[in-house]
Design an enzyme around this catalytic site. Structure first.
Site, PDB file in Angstrom:
ATOM      1  N   GLU A   1      11.848   5.027  -1.245  1.00 18.87           N
ATOM      2  CA  GLU A   1      12.840   5.317  -0.209  1.00 18.87           C
ATOM      3  C   GLU A   1      14.025   6.087  -0.783  1.00 18.87           C
ATOM      4  O   GLU A   1      14.502   7.044  -0.169  1.00 18.87           O
ATOM      5  CB  GLU A   1      13.334   4.021   0.449  1.00 18.87           C
ATOM      6  CG  GLU A   1      12.252   3.251   1.183  1.00 18.87           C
ATOM      7  CD  GLU A   1      11.549   2.214   0.325  1.00 18.87           C
ATOM      8  OE1 GLU A   1      11.020   1.249   0.897  1.00 18.87           O
ATOM      9  OE2 GLU A   1      11.526   2.348  -0.923  1.00 18.87           O
TER      10      GLU A   1
ATOM     11  N   HIS B   1      12.938   4.269  -6.542  1.00 14.01           N
ATOM     12  CA  HIS B   1      12.018   3.726  -5.545  1.00 14.01           C
ATOM     13  C   HIS B   1      11.685   4.816  -4.533  1.00 14.01           C
ATOM     14  O   HIS B   1      12.407   5.810  -4.407  1.00 14.01           O
ATOM     15  CB  HIS B   1      12.647   2.538  -4.825  1.00 14.01           C
ATOM     16  CG  HIS B   1      12.762   1.316  -5.675  1.00 14.01           C
ATOM     17  ND1 HIS B   1      12.916   0.057  -5.124  1.00 14.01           N
ATOM     18  CD2 HIS B   1      12.754   1.143  -7.012  1.00 14.01           C
ATOM     19  CE1 HIS B   1      12.993  -0.839  -6.096  1.00 14.01           C
ATOM     20  NE2 HIS B   1      12.906  -0.203  -7.256  1.00 14.01           N
TER      21      HIS B   1
ATOM     22  N   CYS C   1      16.977  -0.435  -1.688  1.00 12.08           N
ATOM     23  CA  CYS C   1      16.601   0.616  -0.747  1.00 12.08           C
ATOM     24  C   CYS C   1      17.237   0.383   0.619  1.00 12.08           C
ATOM     25  O   CYS C   1      17.652   1.332   1.284  1.00 12.08           O
ATOM     26  CB  CYS C   1      15.092   0.709  -0.639  1.00 12.08           C
ATOM     27  SG  CYS C   1      14.332   1.311  -2.163  1.00 12.08           S
TER      28      CYS C   1
ATOM     29  N   CYS D   1      13.226  -2.936  -0.149  1.00  7.92           N
ATOM     30  CA  CYS D   1      13.870  -3.932  -1.001  1.00  7.92           C
ATOM     31  C   CYS D   1      15.382  -3.886  -0.755  1.00  7.92           C
ATOM     32  O   CYS D   1      15.883  -2.995  -0.058  1.00  7.92           O
ATOM     33  CB  CYS D   1      13.548  -3.631  -2.472  1.00  7.92           C
ATOM     34  SG  CYS D   1      14.477  -2.228  -3.147  1.00  7.92           S
TER      35      CYS D   1
END
Length: 158
Positions: free
Chosen positions: A57, A55, A88, A85
């Site tokens: 991040e 992801h 993250c 999320c």
């Protein structure tokens, strides 16, 4: 004069769009800033790398830690195009940046098919009630690693 926060968030948003259109993954971008300059850029690469943990991040945090030569992002700010999320969010808390700024909300993400609410719901359930079965094995043997860590001299706490 425009606030520097806006400039950094616009870079996260730009990454989210540019890299999504280039076929790397979903529309998510992030930057890590220290001392008023971007030290790392990240973007979603889940489908490009076949890595569900890639992801924006997490990508930005990994790159920033490499750049700084540390596992904590002290005195850094994270700008991300969307509210993080659960995965993250966990990575953010482990990395310990000073602040997080985000653009879209988790509801905005859910509205376009990126709904993480089921993960939040799973975290509130006992292990026995979760969708993915979890079973403990060999705890006594596994504790040997923890005991070795507890007794290790010169370890770096984190």
């Amino acid at each position: 004069m425009e606030a520097p926060h806006d400039e950094f968030m616009r870079e996260a948003i730009r990454l989210s769009i540019e890299k999504m259109q280039a076929g790397y993954g979903g529309p998510f971008g992030a930057v890590v800033v220290k001392d008023g300059r971007i030290i790392a850029r990240g973007f979603n690469q889940v489908t490009h790398t076949n890595d569900p943990t890639c992801h924006a991040e997490v990508d930005a945090i990994r790159k920033a830690c490499q750049e700084l030569g540390t596992f904590q992002l002290d005195d850094c700010d994270l700008y991300t195009s969307c509210e993080p999320c659960p995965m993250c969010l966990g990575a953010i808390y482990w990395a310990r940046p000073r602040r997080v700024f985000y653009g879209n909300t988790k509801q905005d993400a859910a509205d376009i098919g990126f709904d993480d609410q089921f993960i939040y719901d799973e975290l509130d359930k006992p292990l026995s009630a979760r969708q993915i079965p979890m079973e403990q094995l060999l705890r006594d043997e596994a504790r040997a690693g923890f005991e070795a860590w507890q007794n290790k001299q010169g370890k770096t706490q984190y």
